[in-house]
Write a protein that holds these residues in place. Structure first.
Motif: not given
Length: 141
Positions: A12, A49, A52-53, A55-56, A66, A69-71, A138, A141
């Motif tokens: 990143r 950002r 990334t969210a 991807r949840e 989401a 939870s990621t921020q 990103p 996971p």
């Protein structure tokens, strides 16, 4: 970045102190939500950002959960104007229906000026692909 052996590493980008407000509307049970983040507020950082969210998992209606939870460093605001030092503002709107989807709008504010539209409203996936090169997205996971 390069590791000690001289091998390039994907990571990143380094955090920059570009402040931003993220305003969420249309999400179930939440009339409106404003969050403030102190860094990476430029469009590439916002796209990171958002990716990334996403991807949840979940669908568009769970995107706000989401994102939260990621921020973990996001600070809640009662109104976007509380962040007088923010350089960017993003509006994320859930469009309900048979195929719910997310729209993103971006504004930029230069010191001493008012908000000026930068882009949007545009679909979330298009915003991410426009501002975040595939190599910087990103990893799953």
């Amino acid at each position: 970045m390069v590791d000690d052996g001289g091998t390039p590493q994907c990571s990143r980008p380094t955090a920059l102190a570009t402040r931003a407000v993220y305003s969420f509307t249309g999400f179930p049970g939440i009339p409106e939500c404003h969050l403030y983040l102190h860094h990476d507020g430029y469009p590439t950082g916002a796209a990171w950002r958002f990716a990334t969210a996403l991807r949840e998992g979940g669908d568009a209606s769970t995107f706000l959960a989401a994102f939260l939870s990621t921020q973990a460093r996001a600070e809640p605001l009662t109104a976007p104007d509380q962040a007088a030092d923010a350089e960017y503002r993003y509006g994320i709107e859930l469009i309900p229906g048979a195929d719910p989807h997310l729209l993103v709008q971006c504004w930029r504010r230069l010191p001493g000026a008012s908000w000026h539209p930068r882009c949007g409203p545009t679909p979330m996936a298009l915003f991410i692909s426009r501002f975040l090169p595939a190599a910087q997205r990103p990893a799953a996971p």
